[in-house]
Design a protein around this motif. Sequence first.
Motif, PDB file in Angstrom:
ATOM      1  N   ILE A  17      36.289  -2.272   6.119  1.00  0.00           N
ATOM      2  CA  ILE A  17      37.549  -3.197   6.515  1.00  0.00           C
ATOM      3  C   ILE A  17      37.696  -4.378   5.645  1.00  0.00           C
ATOM      4  CG2 ILE A  17      37.953  -4.647   8.364  1.00  0.00           C
ATOM      5  CD1 ILE A  17      36.695  -2.561  10.151  1.00  0.00           C
ATOM      6  N   LEU A  18      36.216  -4.970   5.102  1.00  0.00           N
ATOM      7  CA  LEU A  18      36.177  -5.817   4.081  1.00  0.00           C
ATOM      8  C   LEU A  18      36.797  -5.760   3.027  1.00  0.00           C
ATOM      9  CD1 LEU A  18      32.504  -7.389   4.978  1.00  0.00           C
ATOM     10  CD2 LEU A  18      34.897  -8.383   5.790  1.00  0.00           C
ATOM     11  N   MET A  19      36.653  -4.595   2.472  1.00  0.00           N
ATOM     12  CA  MET A  19      37.424  -4.087   1.275  1.00  0.00           C
ATOM     13  C   MET A  19      38.858  -4.010   1.262  1.00  0.00           C
ATOM     14  SD  MET A  19      34.514  -1.698  -0.661  1.00  0.00           S
ATOM     15  CE  MET A  19      35.506  -1.567  -2.186  1.00  0.00           C
ATOM     16  N   ALA A  20      39.273  -3.343   2.245  1.00  0.00           N
ATOM     17  CA  ALA A  20      40.810  -3.492   2.682  1.00  0.00           C
ATOM     18  C   ALA A  20      41.160  -4.712   2.795  1.00  0.00           C
ATOM     19  CB  ALA A  20      41.092  -2.509   3.933  1.00  0.00           C
ATOM     20  N   GLU A  21      40.738  -5.706   3.455  1.00  0.00           N
ATOM     21  CA  GLU A  21      41.257  -6.968   3.389  1.00  0.00           C
ATOM     22  C   GLU A  21      41.115  -7.815   2.139  1.00  0.00           C
ATOM     23  OE1 GLU A  21      40.334 -10.452   7.085  1.00  0.00           O
ATOM     24  OE2 GLU A  21      38.391  -9.622   5.897  1.00  0.00           O
ATOM     25  N   ARG A  35      26.643  -6.852   6.003  1.00  0.00           N
ATOM     26  CA  ARG A  35      25.472  -7.062   6.383  1.00  0.00           C
ATOM     27  C   ARG A  35      25.158  -8.523   6.992  1.00  0.00           C
ATOM     28  NH1 ARG A  35      22.402  -6.428   1.835  1.00  0.00           N
ATOM     29  NH2 ARG A  35      22.389  -8.648   1.322  1.00  0.00           N
ATOM     30  N   ASP A  36      25.690  -9.492   6.453  1.00  0.00           N
ATOM     31  CA  ASP A  36      25.782 -10.971   6.975  1.00  0.00           C
ATOM     32  C   ASP A  36      26.457 -11.004   8.423  1.00  0.00           C
ATOM     33  OD1 ASP A  36      24.186 -11.526   4.548  1.00  0.00           O
ATOM     34  OD2 ASP A  36      25.857 -12.434   3.405  1.00  0.00           O
ATOM     35  N   LEU A  37      27.552 -10.559   8.255  1.00  0.00           N
ATOM     36  CA  LEU A  37      28.561 -10.495   9.704  1.00  0.00           C
ATOM     37  C   LEU A  37      27.779  -9.902  10.499  1.00  0.00           C
ATOM     38  CD1 LEU A  37      32.118  -9.932   8.451  1.00  0.00           C
ATOM     39  CD2 LEU A  37      31.191 -12.096   9.437  1.00  0.00           C
ATOM     40  N   GLN A  44      26.314  -4.991  19.997  1.00  0.00           N
ATOM     41  CA  GLN A  44      27.623  -5.093  20.442  1.00  0.00           C
ATOM     42  C   GLN A  44      28.474  -3.868  19.773  1.00  0.00           C
ATOM     43  OE1 GLN A  44      28.033  -9.253  19.007  1.00  0.00           O
ATOM     44  NE2 GLN A  44      28.697  -9.828  21.119  1.00  0.00           N
ATOM     45  N   LEU A  45      28.366  -3.846  18.567  1.00  0.00           N
ATOM     46  CA  LEU A  45      28.910  -2.716  17.748  1.00  0.00           C
ATOM     47  C   LEU A  45      28.729  -1.323  18.511  1.00  0.00           C
ATOM     48  CD1 LEU A  45      31.140  -2.075  15.794  1.00  0.00           C
ATOM     49  CD2 LEU A  45      29.581  -1.845  13.802  1.00  0.00           C
ATOM     50  N   PHE A  46      27.480  -1.284  18.503  1.00  0.00           N
ATOM     51  CA  PHE A  46      26.766   0.073  19.203  1.00  0.00           C
ATOM     52  C   PHE A  46      27.610   0.420  20.507  1.00  0.00           C
ATOM     53  CE2 PHE A  46      23.478   2.620  21.330  1.00  0.00           C
ATOM     54  CZ  PHE A  46      23.571   3.747  20.744  1.00  0.00           C
ATOM     55  N   LEU A  47      27.492  -0.688  21.346  1.00  0.00           N
ATOM     56  CA  LEU A  47      28.120  -0.646  22.610  1.00  0.00           C
ATOM     57  C   LEU A  47      29.453  -0.394  22.510  1.00  0.00           C
ATOM     58  CD1 LEU A  47      26.022  -3.216  24.560  1.00  0.00           C
ATOM     59  CD2 LEU A  47      25.709  -0.814  24.715  1.00  0.00           C
ATOM     60  N   ALA A  96      39.460  -5.660  14.871  1.00  0.00           N
ATOM     61  CA  ALA A  96      39.340  -6.993  15.640  1.00  0.00           C
ATOM     62  C   ALA A  96      38.065  -7.476  15.983  1.00  0.00           C
ATOM     63  CB  ALA A  96      40.195  -6.465  17.125  1.00  0.00           C
ATOM     64  N   PHE A  97      37.211  -6.528  16.178  1.00  0.00           N
ATOM     65  CA  PHE A  97      35.624  -7.042  16.152  1.00  0.00           C
ATOM     66  C   PHE A  97      35.337  -7.514  14.769  1.00  0.00           C
ATOM     67  CE2 PHE A  97      31.289  -6.098  15.523  1.00  0.00           C
ATOM     68  CZ  PHE A  97      30.545  -6.496  16.557  1.00  0.00           C
ATOM     69  N   CYS A  98      35.701  -7.075  13.727  1.00  0.00           N
ATOM     70  CA  CYS A  98      35.521  -7.757  12.387  1.00  0.00           C
ATOM     71  C   CYS A  98      36.043  -9.177  12.468  1.00  0.00           C
ATOM     72  CB  CYS A  98      35.662  -6.938  11.200  1.00  0.00           C
ATOM     73  SG  CYS A  98      35.564  -7.398   9.751  1.00  0.00           S
ATOM     74  N   LEU A  99      37.344  -9.222  12.762  1.00  0.00           N
ATOM     75  CA  LEU A  99      37.843 -10.581  12.669  1.00  0.00           C
ATOM     76  C   LEU A  99      37.322 -11.435  13.556  1.00  0.00           C
ATOM     77  CD1 LEU A  99      40.478 -12.119  11.616  1.00  0.00           C
ATOM     78  CD2 LEU A  99      41.899 -11.136  13.576  1.00  0.00           C
ATOM     79  N   THR A 100      36.917 -11.086  14.897  1.00  0.00           N
ATOM     80  CA  THR A 100      36.066 -12.140  15.713  1.00  0.00           C
ATOM     81  C   THR A 100      34.860 -12.586  15.065  1.00  0.00           C
ATOM     82  OG1 THR A 100      37.040 -10.919  17.612  1.00  0.00           O
ATOM     83  CG2 THR A 100      35.265 -12.166  18.044  1.00  0.00           C
ATOM     84  N   LEU A 101      34.178 -11.786  14.470  1.00  0.00           N
ATOM     85  CA  LEU A 101      32.614 -12.133  13.754  1.00  0.00           C
ATOM     86  C   LEU A 101      33.197 -13.165  12.402  1.00  0.00           C
ATOM     87  CD1 LEU A 101      30.700  -8.701  13.635  1.00  0.00           C
ATOM     88  CD2 LEU A 101      30.523 -10.510  15.285  1.00  0.00           C
ATOM     89  N   GLN A 102      34.141 -12.778  11.722  1.00  0.00           N
ATOM     90  CA  GLN A 102      34.492 -13.667  10.698  1.00  0.00           C
ATOM     91  C   GLN A 102      35.067 -15.193  11.293  1.00  0.00           C
ATOM     92  OE1 GLN A 102      37.687 -11.106   8.693  1.00  0.00           O
ATOM     93  NE2 GLN A 102      36.604 -10.935   7.217  1.00  0.00           N
ATOM     94  N   GLN A 103      35.919 -15.115  12.331  1.00  0.00           N
ATOM     95  CA  GLN A 103      35.895 -16.437  12.714  1.00  0.00           C
ATOM     96  C   GLN A 103      34.763 -17.004  13.668  1.00  0.00           C
ATOM     97  OE1 GLN A 103      38.765 -15.158  15.739  1.00  0.00           O
ATOM     98  NE2 GLN A 103      40.468 -15.200  14.456  1.00  0.00           N
ATOM     99  N   GLU A 104      33.810 -16.620  13.973  1.00  0.00           N
ATOM    100  CA  GLU A 104      32.543 -16.898  14.553  1.00  0.00           C
ATOM    101  C   GLU A 104      31.886 -17.469  13.406  1.00  0.00           C
ATOM    102  OE1 GLU A 104      30.003 -14.458  16.777  1.00  0.00           O
ATOM    103  OE2 GLU A 104      31.483 -14.208  18.335  1.00  0.00           O
ATOM    104  N   LYS A 105      31.899 -16.764  12.119  1.00  0.00           N
ATOM    105  CA  LYS A 105      30.945 -17.336  11.050  1.00  0.00           C
ATOM    106  C   LYS A 105      31.739 -18.591  10.466  1.00  0.00           C
ATOM    107  CE  LYS A 105      29.585 -15.791   6.581  1.00  0.00           C
ATOM    108  NZ  LYS A 105      29.737 -14.776   5.469  1.00  0.00           N
TER     109      LYS A 105
END
Length: 124
Positions: A17-21, A35-37, A44-47, A96-105
């Motif tokens: 996803i990060l490479m596509a972005e 890995r950092d994100l 959370q991702l597993f659930l 959307a999960f990835c975007l949320t983690l990026q915003q948190e970071k």
Amino acid sequence: MAVLGVMAALKYALADILMAEKPELKITQAAKESRDLMKGHRMQLFLLFLSFILWFLLENLAVNLIGGLFGSIAALMVNMLCSLALSAYIYTTICAFCLTLQQEKEGETGNHAVIREAVDEGGE
């Protein structure tokens, strides 16, 4: 051994996803960023992945039901449509999960940052 494999897969799950972005990212950079994100967020991702099991069961039920009532061609068509819709739903949810983690970071949480970004892009 399987647990370690699942943990590693979750750690690097956001790399594509990060490479596509950001197409300029190399695979090693995307893996490091993923890995950092994912630090502290693998459960959370597993659930989130586990929450999709019900959708797969419903798809299987629909395909078997249609196959039993109308035959294999109808079941194949339903399977294709359900798979298309389900894969789009799953991938969108993970994005959307990835975007949320990026915003948190970056220090911004909630949908406000996404809305601001969309408004800024639309106004240009």
